[in-house]
Design an enzyme around this catalytic site. Sequence first.
Site, PDB file in Angstrom:
ATOM      1  N   GLN A 119       0.822  -1.211   0.000  1.00 23.57           N
ATOM      2  CA  GLN A 119       0.000   0.000   0.000  1.00 23.57           C
ATOM      3  C   GLN A 119       0.857   1.262   0.000  1.00 23.57           C
ATOM      4  O   GLN A 119       2.050   1.216   0.264  1.00 23.57           O
ATOM      5  CB  GLN A 119      -0.926  -0.010   1.223  1.00 23.57           C
ATOM      6  CG  GLN A 119      -0.229  -0.284   2.547  1.00 23.57           C
ATOM      7  CD  GLN A 119      -1.050  -1.113   3.529  1.00 23.57           C
ATOM      8  OE1 GLN A 119      -2.264  -1.192   3.407  1.00 23.57           O
ATOM      9  NE2 GLN A 119      -0.402  -1.714   4.508  1.00 23.57           N
ATOM     10  N   HIS A 150      -9.099   2.636  19.521  1.00 22.56           N
ATOM     11  CA  HIS A 150      -8.291   1.564  20.128  1.00 22.56           C
ATOM     12  C   HIS A 150      -8.883   1.051  21.435  1.00 22.56           C
ATOM     13  O   HIS A 150      -8.858  -0.135  21.720  1.00 22.56           O
ATOM     14  CB  HIS A 150      -6.836   2.032  20.315  1.00 22.56           C
ATOM     15  CG  HIS A 150      -6.140   2.229  19.003  1.00 22.56           C
ATOM     16  ND1 HIS A 150      -5.400   3.342  18.685  1.00 22.56           N
ATOM     17  CD2 HIS A 150      -6.107   1.442  17.888  1.00 22.56           C
ATOM     18  CE1 HIS A 150      -4.933   3.235  17.451  1.00 22.56           C
ATOM     19  NE2 HIS A 150      -5.349   2.109  16.944  1.00 22.56           N
ATOM     20  N   ASP A 194      -0.130  -0.214  13.593  1.00 24.18           N
ATOM     21  CA  ASP A 194       0.271   0.990  14.338  1.00 24.18           C
ATOM     22  C   ASP A 194       0.526   0.687  15.813  1.00 24.18           C
ATOM     23  O   ASP A 194       1.142   1.474  16.517  1.00 24.18           O
ATOM     24  CB  ASP A 194      -0.793   2.089  14.196  1.00 24.18           C
ATOM     25  CG  ASP A 194      -2.185   1.573  14.520  1.00 24.18           C
ATOM     26  OD1 ASP A 194      -2.453   1.313  15.706  1.00 24.18           O
ATOM     27  OD2 ASP A 194      -3.007   1.402  13.601  1.00 24.18           O
ATOM     28  N   GLU A 226       0.453  -8.869  11.400  1.00 22.72           N
ATOM     29  CA  GLU A 226       0.345  -7.750  10.444  1.00 22.72           C
ATOM     30  C   GLU A 226       1.029  -8.165   9.141  1.00 22.72           C
ATOM     31  O   GLU A 226       2.128  -8.714   9.160  1.00 22.72           O
ATOM     32  CB  GLU A 226       1.001  -6.506  11.070  1.00 22.72           C
ATOM     33  CG  GLU A 226       1.344  -5.370  10.146  1.00 22.72           C
ATOM     34  CD  GLU A 226       0.160  -4.692   9.470  1.00 22.72           C
ATOM     35  OE1 GLU A 226      -0.725  -4.172  10.163  1.00 22.72           O
ATOM     36  OE2 GLU A 226       0.128  -4.688   8.222  1.00 22.72           O
ATOM     37  N   ASP A 248       0.165 -12.793   6.481  1.00 19.58           N
ATOM     38  CA  ASP A 248      -1.235 -12.519   6.156  1.00 19.58           C
ATOM     39  C   ASP A 248      -2.122 -13.119   7.251  1.00 19.58           C
ATOM     40  O   ASP A 248      -2.027 -14.313   7.557  1.00 19.58           O
ATOM     41  CB  ASP A 248      -1.543 -13.167   4.790  1.00 19.58           C
ATOM     42  CG  ASP A 248      -2.934 -12.814   4.305  1.00 19.58           C
ATOM     43  OD1 ASP A 248      -3.821 -12.507   5.131  1.00 19.58           O
ATOM     44  OD2 ASP A 248      -3.132 -12.852   3.077  1.00 19.58           O
ATOM     45  N   ASP A 290      -8.270  -5.712  13.485  1.00 18.31           N
ATOM     46  CA  ASP A 290      -8.083  -4.264  13.317  1.00 18.31           C
ATOM     47  C   ASP A 290      -7.563  -4.037  11.904  1.00 18.31           C
ATOM     48  O   ASP A 290      -6.379  -3.797  11.695  1.00 18.31           O
ATOM     49  CB  ASP A 290      -7.079  -3.756  14.372  1.00 18.31           C
ATOM     50  CG  ASP A 290      -6.782  -2.271  14.207  1.00 18.31           C
ATOM     51  OD1 ASP A 290      -7.528  -1.581  13.495  1.00 18.31           O
ATOM     52  OD2 ASP A 290      -5.783  -1.815  14.794  1.00 18.31           O
ATOM     53  N   SER A 291      -8.466  -4.147  10.944  1.00 16.10           N
ATOM     54  CA  SER A 291      -8.045  -4.160   9.543  1.00 16.10           C
ATOM     55  C   SER A 291      -8.243  -2.800   8.886  1.00 16.10           C
ATOM     56  O   SER A 291      -8.961  -1.943   9.402  1.00 16.10           O
ATOM     57  CB  SER A 291      -8.889  -5.174   8.784  1.00 16.10           C
ATOM     58  OG  SER A 291     -10.218  -4.710   8.729  1.00 16.10           O
ATOM     59  N   THR A 292      -7.635  -2.658   7.720  1.00 14.73           N
ATOM     60  CA  THR A 292      -7.965  -1.545   6.835  1.00 14.73           C
ATOM     61  C   THR A 292      -9.360  -1.805   6.265  1.00 14.73           C
ATOM     62  O   THR A 292      -9.964  -2.850   6.515  1.00 14.73           O
ATOM     63  CB  THR A 292      -6.931  -1.475   5.685  1.00 14.73           C
ATOM     64  OG1 THR A 292      -6.537  -2.812   5.343  1.00 14.73           O
ATOM     65  CG2 THR A 292      -5.686  -0.754   6.096  1.00 14.73           C
TER      66      THR A 292
END
Length: 275
Positions: free
Chosen positions: A31, A62, A86, A106, A137, A155-157
Amino acid sequence: MELWFTEQQTPDLGFTCKITKTIYTAKTKYQDLAILETKQFGRMLVLDGAVQTTIADEFCYHELIAHVPLFTHPNPKKVAVIGGGDGGVIREILKHEEVEKAYLIEIDQEVIEASKKYLPEISCALDDKRAEVIITDGIKFVSENKNMFDVIIVDSTDPVGPAVGLFETNFYQAVYECLKEDGLFVAQTESPFYDQELIRNVFHSIKSIFPITRLYLGFIPTYPSGLWSFTMGSKKYDPLEVDISKIKRIDTRYYNPELHKALFALPTFVKKIIE
Ligand code: SAM
């Protein structure tokens, strides 16, 4: 000259914020990554043009995605975060003393490295002894590990690129099998204002696998519409049956025991989405 960043949140709507400095940009294997300095929200992590987190409002997201599941499970010892590069969710998880180990799964190491360097307030717990980072993945990881975690937090995009599969039934089935027999999981599930079809599909997918499925809401100013949803699938424990008088007080700015059940009280238009 003034510089402004715009995230196109829908085909017809943008979120615009003045930038005082572009701190870092990179094209990672997965990305486009940017760290921007803003007056309104402090530093901001942006992936593929979408705001992921900011110093000013990160606590809202969070705390909500971490403390609701961790105070629903009576004894969460082993916890996994899928995505979350993050580090903000790991920081919140490690506020729970009973957690022995928190794994960050991640796909993009560069998100972790940039967050460690430029967002230390958020990533500060990634080097904790109880935290372990695994670069892979999340879909592959959960399908290869069975009966392993008390709690999994997704906690994904947004559902684009490598995150598409994190919103699919096969993934939720693998999450079910990756959890211990009384495990539970939570996923961030986008905006009830703009993503109604996604929320409906995800809710019913999870409901077809987990005996207990619940949706809760929170307010995150920099996310599309500000109103954000989280969906929980649980094998045994119901967040609505938690004895809130027994919830320990920890250092938080959004979550508190009085909110624990209240977060699940849904406006009528949101109830209709998941009916
Ligand atoms: N809180 C943010 C939000 O709701 O927009 C998400 C923050 S976190 C930075 C999202 C992370 O998910 C990204 O770093 C991305 O690389 C990661 N990710 C996306 N797809 C993934 C996958 N299949 N497995 C593991 N991590 C993934």
